[in-house]
Design an enzyme around this catalytic site. Structure first.
Site, PDB file in Angstrom:
ATOM      1  N   CYS A 261     -64.537  21.071  16.208  1.00  0.00           N
ATOM      2  CA  CYS A 261     -65.083  20.002  15.354  1.00  0.00           C
ATOM      3  C   CYS A 261     -64.811  20.187  13.869  1.00  0.00           C
ATOM      4  CB  CYS A 261     -66.584  19.878  15.590  1.00  0.00           C
ATOM      5  SG  CYS A 261     -66.956  19.216  17.214  1.00  0.00           S
ATOM      6  N   ARG A 330     -60.400  26.939  20.430  1.00  0.00           N
ATOM      7  CA  ARG A 330     -59.772  26.007  19.491  1.00  0.00           C
ATOM      8  C   ARG A 330     -60.042  26.438  18.045  1.00  0.00           C
ATOM      9  NH1 ARG A 330     -62.178  20.445  21.478  1.00  0.00           N
ATOM     10  NH2 ARG A 330     -63.909  21.834  21.933  1.00  0.00           N
TER      11      ARG A 330
HETATM   12  C1  UDX Z   1     -70.391  21.854  14.794  1.00  0.00           C
HETATM   13  C2  UDX Z   1     -71.650  21.221  14.180  1.00  0.00           C
HETATM   14  O1  UDX Z   1     -72.563  22.251  13.828  1.00  0.00           O
HETATM   15  C3  UDX Z   1     -72.284  20.246  15.171  1.00  0.00           C
HETATM   16  O2  UDX Z   1     -73.388  19.614  14.580  1.00  0.00           O
HETATM   17  C4  UDX Z   1     -71.242  19.213  15.563  1.00  0.00           C
HETATM   18  O3  UDX Z   1     -71.787  18.314  16.534  1.00  0.00           O
HETATM   19  C5  UDX Z   1     -70.005  19.883  16.130  1.00  0.00           C
HETATM   20  O4  UDX Z   1     -69.491  20.827  15.179  1.00  0.00           O
HETATM   21  P1  UDX Z   1     -69.918  23.806  16.569  1.00  0.00           P
HETATM   22  O5  UDX Z   1     -68.468  23.455  16.457  1.00  0.00           O
HETATM   23  O6  UDX Z   1     -70.503  24.059  17.908  1.00  0.00           O
HETATM   24  O7  UDX Z   1     -70.813  22.637  15.911  1.00  0.00           O
HETATM   25  O8  UDX Z   1     -70.118  25.116  15.706  1.00  0.00           O
HETATM   26  P2  UDX Z   1     -71.073  25.614  14.536  1.00  0.00           P
HETATM   27  O9  UDX Z   1     -72.230  26.326  15.065  1.00  0.00           O
HETATM   28  O10 UDX Z   1     -71.324  24.514  13.585  1.00  0.00           O
HETATM   29  O11 UDX Z   1     -70.119  26.695  13.865  1.00  0.00           O
HETATM   30  C6  UDX Z   1     -68.828  26.329  13.366  1.00  0.00           C
HETATM   31  C7  UDX Z   1     -68.081  27.511  12.846  1.00  0.00           C
HETATM   32  O12 UDX Z   1     -68.614  27.928  11.606  1.00  0.00           O
HETATM   33  C8  UDX Z   1     -68.075  28.746  13.741  1.00  0.00           C
HETATM   34  O13 UDX Z   1     -66.762  29.260  13.783  1.00  0.00           O
HETATM   35  C9  UDX Z   1     -69.026  29.699  13.055  1.00  0.00           C
HETATM   36  O14 UDX Z   1     -68.696  31.041  13.310  1.00  0.00           O
HETATM   37  C10 UDX Z   1     -68.790  29.338  11.594  1.00  0.00           C
HETATM   38  N1  UDX Z   1     -69.932  29.654  10.712  1.00  0.00           N
HETATM   39  C11 UDX Z   1     -71.121  29.006  10.898  1.00  0.00           C
HETATM   40  C12 UDX Z   1     -69.782  30.567   9.685  1.00  0.00           C
HETATM   41  O15 UDX Z   1     -68.708  31.142   9.501  1.00  0.00           O
HETATM   42  N2  UDX Z   1     -70.845  30.808   8.858  1.00  0.00           N
HETATM   43  C13 UDX Z   1     -72.036  30.175   9.000  1.00  0.00           C
HETATM   44  O16 UDX Z   1     -72.943  30.445   8.218  1.00  0.00           O
HETATM   45  C14 UDX Z   1     -72.193  29.269  10.067  1.00  0.00           C
END
Ligand code: UDX
Length: 435
Positions: A261, A330
């Site tokens: 996403c 991904r």
């Molecule tokens: C995201 C959105 O949070 C969600 O609301 C939407 O519907 C889909 O996209 P998701 O892809 O499941 O969800 O992952 P998320 O938990 O948001 O994390 C995204 C990425 O950011 C991960 O690779 C995570 O490791 C990274 N991340 C997250 C960080 O590097 N630091 C942070 O503080 C938080």
């Protein structure tokens, strides 16, 4: 209610199960026959905690059926949810072709009383054009509304059953009524409903993801500065997060964001803004993407600083999924780092509790047991903060490696415990004194 869910990927499969758990009668439709067969057998084709169990339960209760095409049965649904993917095109824009294909297939079966609910993440303006297309195909004004989904991988079912908001965009308020009935239990349990015009509802999703990506890249930009001046991005994040206007969530520095996403959505958003003539408004998102990419390069740079020429050097990467509790590869930062190291000549071993089955790289060695994966490593990189890696015993880990150096790519390790066990610890955005 009788509900069809069109597209059974991450979003659709989860939504189908969640709606069935709310007591509705679900017909899940996907052109991919193999996916349909797998779901019929209670198998979710990806790892998502609790989802397989919930699927089996709703199958047993007769609440859900899956099929590869539309029929008179699916035609009689009150609501048709559009949940197909909108992957990234080579030019960065979102590819909406699956949505148009879905409505072409749906149109011959669509009644003028049923409501079509868009859930896929789309470029703003897509709903209007889908509506026009549906009208052309059916000869009547379709009842189309937009209801973006905010679920996170790893907590997808929980997020679907306890959404922090229900966003509904419509042209005619009455078109939203059947959706409010379908979500009645969620609304009664306290999820607020936000009613909007359609373009705003489309924007909410991409704006939210752009903001989240910006938060992560902001702290990672601070990490770049911290590395130069000897400061600590983890302590900085904590300190600024006390300010409630900033908050400490989504402010963890490390190797950055990945997944299906955030990276694709910010690129799609940039592309759409450029099409609309407001590219400058979102040009900062290119830098957000750039900061994110640079964190990956930084790890490769650190590996070179530690090991010199990487040719033949044994490096183990702990974790390849884009985040814990997911097998999604991904845009995974950890996997991209492993690939870059291998391309630079290193002998890279990777391990992951759930995601190894998706690995297609022949130049990466996959080992399922974490301790075994560490054997003879000259450098270890923590790429995904799975609990299994966070709770590794540093003393036991040390007995496996040939050189006890670890790069904490997620800033989750207990640095002093690892150092006490004899490890040199390097972390992104932090200056750690090692003896
Ligand atoms: C995201 C959105 O949070 C969600 O609301 C939407 O519907 C889909 O996209 P998701 O892809 O499941 O969800 O992952 P998320 O938990 O948001 O994390 C995204 C990425 O950011 C991960 O690779 C995570 O490791 C990274 N991340 C997250 C960080 O590097 N630091 C942070 O503080 C938080």
């Amino acid at each position: 209610m009788k509900i069809s869910v069109i597209g059974l990927g991450y979003l659709g499969a989860t939504h189908a199960v969640a709606m069935a758990k709310l007591g509705h009668s679900i017909i899940g439709i996907d052109k991919d026959q193999a996916k349909v067969e797998s779901l019929k057998n209670g198998q979710i084709p990806f790892f998502e905690p609790g989802l397989s169990e919930a699927l089996k339960e709703v199958i047993k209760e007769g609440k859900v059926q899956f099929q590869a095409s539309y029929d008179e049965n699916s035609a009689s649904a009150d609501l048709h949810f559009l949940c197909v993917g909108t992957p990234q095109s080579p030019d960065g824009s979102a590819n909406t072709s699956y949505l148009y294909a879905a409505i072409e297939d749906l149109a011959p079966y669509l009644s003028n009383t049923a409501v079509v609910v868009g859930k896929s993440t789309v470029p703003v303006g897509t709903a209007q054009s889908l509506k026009e297309k549906l009208q052309q195909l059916t000869g009547f004004e379709p009842r189309l509304i937009w209801n973006p989904e905010f679920l996170r991988e790893g907590t997808a079912l929980e997020d679907s059953l306890r959404p922090d908001r229900i966003v509904i965009g419509y042209w005619h308020k009455e078109d939203s009524f059947p959706l409010l009935v379908a979500y009645e239990k969620l609304i009664q349990a306290g999820s607020p409903v936000v009613e909007l015009d359609v373009p705003t509802a489309e924007l909410v999703k991409v704006a939210a993801n752009a903001f989240l990506a910006t938060k992560v890249s902001f702290i990672n930009a601070m990490a770049e500065v911290a590395e130069v001046v000897g400061a600590d991005a983890v302590a900085l994040s904590k300190a600024i997060g006390y300010d409630e206007r900033i908050g400490n969530k989504f402010l963890r520095s490390g190797i950055g964001f990945g997944g299906g996403c955030l990276p694709k959505d910010i690129r799609g958003f940039i592309a759409r803004a450029e099409e609309l003539g407001v590219g400058q408004a979102l040009s900062f998102l290119k830098e957000i993407d750039g900061i994110n990419e640079r964190r990956r390069t930084r790890v490769v740079q650190l590996a070179k600083q530690e090991l010199g020429n990487l040719t033949g050097k044994k490096i183990t990467v702990l974790g390849i999924s884009f985040k814990p509790n997911s097998d999604d590869l991904r845009e995974s930062p950890a996997l991209e780092i492993a690939r870059s190291l291998a391309n630079a000549g290193a002998a890279v071993t990777v391990t992951d509790p759930k995601a190894l089955h998706g690995l297609t790289d022949s130049n990466l060695t996959a080992v399922s047991d974490a301790l075994e994966a560490l054997s003879n490593a000259e450098l270890v990189i923590l790429g995904t903060e799975w609990e299994e890696f966070r709770s590794l015993d540093p003393a036991a880990a040390k007995t496996k490696v040939s050189k006890a150096t670890i790069i904490d790519g997620r800033n989750v390790l207990d640095v002093s415990a690892w150092q006490k066990a004899g490890w040199k610890v390097i972390a992104l955005g932090r200056t750690i004194q090692n003896d």
